[in-house]
Design a protein around this motif. Structure first.
Motif, short mmCIF file in Angstrom:
data_model
loop_
_atom_site.label_atom_id
_atom_site.label_comp_id
_atom_site.label_asym_id
_atom_site.label_seq_id
_atom_site.Cartn_x
_atom_site.Cartn_y
_atom_site.Cartn_z
N GLU A 82 -11.09 -3.23 15.57
CA GLU A 82 -12.46 -3.39 15.11
C GLU A 82 -12.45 -4.32 13.89
O GLU A 82 -11.76 -4.07 12.92
CB GLU A 82 -13.07 -2.05 14.72
CG GLU A 82 -14.52 -2.17 14.30
CD GLU A 82 -15.16 -0.85 13.94
OE1 GLU A 82 -16.40 -0.79 13.93
OE2 GLU A 82 -14.43 0.12 13.65
N VAL A 83 -13.22 -5.39 13.99
CA VAL A 83 -13.32 -6.35 12.90
C VAL A 83 -14.62 -6.06 12.14
O VAL A 83 -15.69 -5.96 12.74
CB VAL A 83 -13.30 -7.80 13.43
CG1 VAL A 83 -13.41 -8.79 12.28
CG2 VAL A 83 -12.02 -8.06 14.23
N VAL A 84 -14.49 -5.91 10.84
CA VAL A 84 -15.65 -5.62 10.00
C VAL A 84 -15.72 -6.59 8.83
O VAL A 84 -14.70 -7.18 8.44
CB VAL A 84 -15.62 -4.16 9.46
CG1 VAL A 84 -15.60 -3.15 10.59
CG2 VAL A 84 -14.45 -3.95 8.52
N CYS A 85 -16.90 -6.73 8.30
CA CYS A 85 -17.11 -7.43 7.03
C CYS A 85 -17.83 -6.42 6.15
O CYS A 85 -19.02 -6.17 6.31
CB CYS A 85 -17.96 -8.68 7.24
SG CYS A 85 -18.30 -9.56 5.69
N SER A 86 -17.08 -5.78 5.26
CA SER A 86 -17.60 -4.65 4.49
C SER A 86 -18.59 -5.05 3.40
O SER A 86 -19.34 -4.21 2.91
CB SER A 86 -16.45 -3.86 3.87
OG SER A 86 -15.71 -4.68 2.99
N THR A 140 -12.56 -8.53 7.14
CA THR A 140 -12.44 -9.97 6.90
C THR A 140 -13.10 -10.42 5.60
O THR A 140 -13.10 -11.62 5.31
CB THR A 140 -13.07 -10.76 8.07
OG1 THR A 140 -14.47 -10.43 8.16
CG2 THR A 140 -12.37 -10.46 9.38
N THR A 141 -13.60 -9.49 4.82
CA THR A 141 -14.38 -9.85 3.64
C THR A 141 -13.60 -10.75 2.68
O THR A 141 -14.09 -11.79 2.28
CB THR A 141 -14.85 -8.59 2.89
OG1 THR A 141 -15.64 -7.81 3.78
CG2 THR A 141 -15.68 -8.96 1.67
N LEU A 142 -12.40 -10.38 2.32
CA LEU A 142 -11.65 -11.13 1.31
C LEU A 142 -10.34 -11.70 1.86
O LEU A 142 -9.44 -12.01 1.08
CB LEU A 142 -11.36 -10.24 0.10
CG LEU A 142 -12.58 -9.73 -0.65
CD1 LEU A 142 -12.18 -8.75 -1.75
CD2 LEU A 142 -13.39 -10.89 -1.22
N LYS A 143 -10.23 -11.85 3.18
CA LYS A 143 -8.99 -12.34 3.78
C LYS A 143 -9.19 -13.71 4.39
O LYS A 143 -10.23 -14.00 4.96
CB LYS A 143 -8.53 -11.41 4.90
CG LYS A 143 -7.97 -10.11 4.45
CD LYS A 143 -7.43 -9.34 5.66
CE LYS A 143 -6.88 -8.02 5.23
NZ LYS A 143 -7.90 -7.02 4.97
#
Length: 164
Positions: free
Chosen positions: A99-103, A146-149
């Motif tokens: 699961e890919v998220v952008c928190s 993926t927020t800070l990567k």
């Protein structure tokens, strides 16, 4: 192996799925592309479940050839996730759910509102539609935020976690 991606629009799943497919020399099966091809054919304005069903068949064919397959879709419902697992089982391969998220909500909204489509004719969902989408909880999965990567860091993390 079947690597089953899911996540809300704008989370970064297609970007990560493509990069992982390139790194692993895997087949990338994207439901958005299939659904838009169905709509563009003139047969149906709404692809409904057909896009997923076609994707299951394409994935299964490639898995039986011994290829690793990356399944890329929002995959919002338990029923679609179970169907992907059935594809892996029928092919006799292992499956991993990602699961890919952008928190960061502000970042996620920015991505949804500013991204361009790379599939001709595909209309991307609005932020409101993204927020209102039905999306079942997805326990026992690999979560990539993926927020800070960077893309490379996310793929490196995913490869490490797939190896566990």
């Amino acid at each position: 192996m079947l690597i089953i991606f899911g996540g809300l629009p704008g989370s970064g799943k297609t970007t990560i799925a493509r990069a992982l497919a390139e790194r692993l020399n895997a087949v990338h099966v994207r439901v958005d592309t299939i659904e838009q091809a169905i709509r563009a054919s003139g047969i149906a304005d709404d692809a409904g479940p057909a896009g997923y069903i076609v994707a299951y068949g394409i994935a299964g064919d490639n898995l039986t050839l011994g290829r690793t397959v990356i399944a890329d879709s929002v995959n919002p419902l338990r029923i679609t996730r179970s169907a992907w697992l059935s594809v892996a089982q029928a092919a006799g391969v292992t499956a991993a759910e990602v699961e890919v998220v952008c928190s960061d909500k502000a970042e996620h909204r920015y991505r949804v509102e500013t991204r361009l489509t790379d599939v001709e004719g595909l209309v991307k969902p609005t932020w409101q539609a993204t927020c209102e989408r039905a999306y079942d909880d997805w326990p026992d999965t690999i979560v990539i935020d993926t927020t800070l990567k960077t893309v490379e860091a996310a793929v490196d993390e995913l490869i490490d976690r797939l190896g566990d």
